[in-house]
Every structure is written in structure tokens, then in C-alpha cells.
Scaffold this active site. Structure first.
Site, PDB file in Angstrom:
ATOM      1  N   ASN A  25      29.056 -38.247   5.897  1.00 21.22           N
ATOM      2  CA  ASN A  25      29.163 -37.612   7.205  1.00 21.22           C
ATOM      3  C   ASN A  25      28.276 -36.378   7.254  1.00 21.22           C
ATOM      4  O   ASN A  25      28.171 -35.638   6.275  1.00 21.22           O
ATOM      5  CB  ASN A  25      30.609 -37.182   7.481  1.00 21.22           C
ATOM      6  CG  ASN A  25      31.519 -38.348   7.796  1.00 21.22           C
ATOM      7  OD1 ASN A  25      31.072 -39.412   8.196  1.00 21.22           O
ATOM      8  ND2 ASN A  25      32.813 -38.149   7.613  1.00 21.22           N
TER       9      ASN A  25
ATOM     10  N   ARG B 231      31.810 -45.153   7.065  1.00 22.08           N
ATOM     11  CA  ARG B 231      31.247 -45.036   5.706  1.00 22.08           C
ATOM     12  C   ARG B 231      31.807 -46.108   4.789  1.00 22.08           C
ATOM     13  O   ARG B 231      31.069 -46.698   3.995  1.00 22.08           O
ATOM     14  CB  ARG B 231      31.513 -43.644   5.129  1.00 22.08           C
ATOM     15  CG  ARG B 231      30.742 -42.552   5.842  1.00 22.08           C
ATOM     16  CD  ARG B 231      31.094 -41.183   5.318  1.00 22.08           C
ATOM     17  NE  ARG B 231      32.526 -40.946   5.508  1.00 22.08           N
ATOM     18  CZ  ARG B 231      33.272 -40.137   4.767  1.00 22.08           C
ATOM     19  NH1 ARG B 231      32.735 -39.473   3.765  1.00 22.08           N
ATOM     20  NH2 ARG B 231      34.543 -39.980   5.020  1.00 22.08           N
TER      21      ARG B 231
END
Length: 91
Positions: A38, A20
Site C-alpha cells: 500500500n 495485495r
């Protein structure tokens, strides 16, 4: 040029490896806005908004990801602009 948004679902070994963070950095580098988060099933969801050319560049990058990740699959879905994102967030 018209701003578009795309949603990407990235599968593989993509959680707990800085995916990320690196996606956010790449998105900002490309002048995109959106987020990376996520999912409970181990995938990462990425929503990005910008020009079609820049979205394509991000799509190509997501297929490789950072060196710490092992990307198995990237699914690309068109997305209606539901939010005017500021920056590229990590959720």
C-alpha cells in the site's frame, strides 16, 4: 528466457479490499516473484519479476483486480532488478 521486472501503480478503490493478498496469489500462480504494498496516497505498488509473457498476464489481471476492488488505472513502469525476490510478498 530473460527475467524482467516491472513496477505497477494501481489506482482506485484498492486498499482495504484484499487487493495485495489477491495480487500475491495471482503472482505466485503465474510463477512471478516480487511484492505488493500500500502507498500513502491510496494506491497499491506492485513489483513483479518473471518472463515478459507472465508480466503481461499480471498486467491484464491488475486492470480488473479481485471482485472486491474497483481499479481505475494501472500505470506500468519498467524496473531494474534491484533485489532477487523470493516468493511474492505482501508488504
Amino acid at each position: 528466457m530473460e527475467k524482467q521486472c516491472s513496477k505497477f501503480i494501481v489506482s482506485g478503490h484498492v486498499q482495504g479490499v484484499g487487493f495485495r493478498y489477491h495480487t500475491s496469489h495471482q503472482g505466485l500462480k503465474l510463477g512471478l516473484t516480487g511484492y505488493a504494498k500500500n502507498l500513502n496516497n491510496g494506491d497499491v505498488e506492485v513489483v513483479a519479476c518473471g518472463t515478459p509473457e507472465r508480466l503481461e498476464e499480471l498486467y491484464l489481471w491488475l486492470q480488473e483486480g479481485p471482485k472486491t476492488a474497483s481499479v481505475r488505472q494501472v500505470r506500468r513502469l519498467s524496473s531494474e532488478l534491484e533485489h532477487d525476490y523470493q516468493g511474492f510478498e505482501i508488504l
